[in-house]
Design a protein around this motif. Structure first.
Motif, PDB file in Angstrom:
ATOM      1  N   PHE A 370      19.172   3.414  50.726  1.00  0.00           N
ATOM      2  CA  PHE A 370      19.148   2.837  49.371  1.00  0.00           C
ATOM      3  C   PHE A 370      19.084   3.907  48.398  1.00  0.00           C
ATOM      4  N   LEU A 373      22.913   5.060  47.569  1.00  0.00           N
ATOM      5  CA  LEU A 373      23.427   4.051  46.569  1.00  0.00           C
ATOM      6  C   LEU A 373      22.656   4.364  45.132  1.00  0.00           C
ATOM      7  N   ALA A 374      21.176   4.332  45.186  1.00  0.00           N
ATOM      8  CA  ALA A 374      20.663   4.767  44.004  1.00  0.00           C
ATOM      9  C   ALA A 374      21.333   6.177  43.217  1.00  0.00           C
ATOM     10  N   GLY A 377      24.195   5.340  41.566  1.00  0.00           N
ATOM     11  CA  GLY A 377      24.126   4.573  40.412  1.00  0.00           C
ATOM     12  C   GLY A 377      24.596   3.172  40.977  1.00  0.00           C
ATOM     13  N   ILE A 378      24.638   2.863  42.020  1.00  0.00           N
ATOM     14  CA  ILE A 378      25.001   1.464  42.576  1.00  0.00           C
ATOM     15  C   ILE A 378      23.872   0.411  42.703  1.00  0.00           C
ATOM     16  N   ASN A 379      23.983  -0.547  42.087  1.00  0.00           N
ATOM     17  CA  ASN A 379      22.744  -1.375  41.917  1.00  0.00           C
ATOM     18  C   ASN A 379      22.916  -2.458  43.363  1.00  0.00           C
ATOM     19  N   ILE A 380      21.663  -2.719  43.969  1.00  0.00           N
ATOM     20  CA  ILE A 380      21.702  -3.600  45.057  1.00  0.00           C
ATOM     21  C   ILE A 380      21.232  -5.097  44.869  1.00  0.00           C
ATOM     22  N   GLN A 381      22.128  -5.942  45.213  1.00  0.00           N
ATOM     23  CA  GLN A 381      21.713  -7.316  44.790  1.00  0.00           C
ATOM     24  C   GLN A 381      20.976  -7.960  45.918  1.00  0.00           C
ATOM     25  N   ILE A 394      26.574  -5.843  47.061  1.00  0.00           N
ATOM     26  CA  ILE A 394      26.821  -4.964  45.886  1.00  0.00           C
ATOM     27  C   ILE A 394      27.822  -5.636  45.184  1.00  0.00           C
ATOM     28  N   ASN A 395      28.220  -5.108  43.858  1.00  0.00           N
ATOM     29  CA  ASN A 395      29.433  -5.481  43.196  1.00  0.00           C
ATOM     30  C   ASN A 395      30.603  -4.976  43.831  1.00  0.00           C
TER      31      ASN A 395
END
Ligand code: ASP
Ligand code: MG
Length: 423
Positions: A370, A373-374, A377-381, A394-395
């Motif tokens: 986590f 990814l943070a 700047g990658i958002n976790i859905q 993720i996207n």
């Protein structure tokens, strides 16, 4: 004389030249004194072509009916051709070889055409032929249903034919020849740092296969694990007299050096659905997922979150892209009873999984994932976990970037090469 099973995939039997190369690999094992059964896939692209012809003839019904049975009759033909051709090539080289179709062994399956499960393999006729010094060349992917009709085992099913045959004839190992030289820490097309894994446990390989690593059909790994059949993944594009070491898939006890994380695996074939504003009361989630199950739609990650409107919840899940339209239809047709306000869907999502037996005993693997990814700047859905796997949704636009970052974060990259090797 040890029995072994060798399996060759579509690219390995793509044309006569490739089939001749296969015969050289088989010869090597015969010369080593082994009794050999060879399982073959259809020539590359052939199964897709046959499926296309069936579609032109009229789409197969989603349920078991006559058209689906004939679909199997057509698509199983691809493997029949390759087994016959390899037998011819081996015979022309002076070997005793014969082709075996699923029904001739017989390799018995369940009745669900298109995705049948193997129920029983008779080793008597084929074992006798092998003991008599004949090379058994077996059509993968196909079997015979209880009705006596030809069945198939689902896409990639030749792997399962090979491993199940290996278990049935008591083979010392099952060698899966393909167009890559082993199982990698991640897809080498996504990261130059990807490296071949020398040994991986059944459990880890099972998780990798189930999240979409294309090397082996999931069911084949389940069978190998149940019967403790060692598998090797090797390249049929290596020189037959000097094949690479490949990847061995074996029991975790046989792996001395165990990484905490073994692989980072993306699955691009995911789609997400959010059911908005479902009344927050018992039975609603049950209704949603029962309807989907009845329509044979497999669901993966599920998340429920409270909605802004009091007394309502949003329920999200993922499914394979191919199932998305059907999932939306099924839910919309039951909108009243489920009681949701609307549906949202997104195809542009990717599930990225980190897999490793070490997670059982080491803390902090999720934190690292986590945080990495943070930092990017990658958002976790969505998040889901098993004992040895953590997956995030993720996207898709960020997926390659995420895979590379995670691969680095867990130290999976190859050691830096000396400068002259890169020159
Ligand atoms: N020919 C089948 C397929 O393409 C089975 C296999 O190759 O494993 O899915
Ligand atoms: Mg395959």
């Amino acid at each position: 004389m040890a029995r072994i099973v060798m399996k060759f995939g579509g690219t390995s039997v793509a044309n006569i030249e490739r089939i001749r190369a296969v015969s050289a690999f088989v010869r090597r094992e015969i010369d080593a004194g082994h009794g050999v059964a060879v399982v073959v896939s259809a020539m590359a692209g052939e199964t897709n072509r046959l499926i296309g012809l069936c579609a032109d003839a009229g789409p197969p019904a989603p349920t078991l009916d006559a058209r689906y049975i004939e679909h199997d009759t057509v698509v199983a033909a691809g493997e029949q051709i390759s087994s016959g051709l390899l037998a011819l090539v081996m015979q022309n080289l002076g070997y005793r070889a014969r082709s075996w179709q699923g029904w001739q062994i017989p390799l018995k399956t369940s009745i669900n055409h298109g995705e049948a499960r193997i129920s029983e393999i008779s080793d008597s006729a084929i074992g006798e032929a092998m003991d008599g010094g004949e090379i058994a060349i077996v059509s993968g992917f196909q079997g015979i249903a209880p009705t006596g009709r030809i069945s198939t085992l689902g896409r990639g099913g030749s792997d399962t034919s090979a491993v199940a045959l290996a278990a049935a004839i008591g083979a010392a190992r099952c060698d899966i020849y393909t167009d890559v030289d082993g199982v990698y820490t991640t897809d080498p097309r996504l990261s130059k740092q990807a490296r071949r894994i020398a040994k991986i446990s059944y459990e880890e390989m099972l998780e990798m296969a189930s999240v979409g690593a294309k090397v082996l059909q999931t069911r084949s790994v389940e069978i190998a694990m149940a019967y403790k059949t060692p598998i090797r993944v090797l390249s049929s594009f290596d020189p037959p007299d000097a094949p690479g070491p490949g990847t061995t898939i074996c029991d975790e006890d046989d792996i001395v050096e165990q990484n905490i994380v073994t692989a980072v695996t993306p699955d691009f074939n995911e789609a997400s659905v959010t059911v908005l504003a479902v009344p927050d009361e018992p039975g609603r989630a049950a209704r949603i997922f029962t309807r989907l199950a009845e329509a044979a739609i497999n669901i993966d990650m599920i998340v429920q979150s409270a909605s802004r409107e009091h007394g309502f919840a949003n329920i999200s899940f993922t499914t394979k892209e191919d199932y998305l339209e059907r999932a939306l239809e099924v839910l919309n047709s039951d909108k009243e009873a489920i009681g949701f306000s609307s549906l949202q869907s997104d195809r542009n999502v990717t599930k990225v999984s980190v897999i490793g037996l070490g997670m059982k005993t080491h803390a902090g693997v999720a934190g690292t994932m986590f945080q990495t990814l943070a930092d990017k700047g990658i958002n976790i859905q969505n998040i889901s976990t098993s004992e040895i796997k953590i997956s995030v949704l993720i996207n898709s636009d960020a997926a390659e970037y995420a895979v590379r970052a995670l691969h680095d974060a867990y130290g999976l990259g190859s050691p830096a090469k000396p400068a002259d090797e890169n020159a």
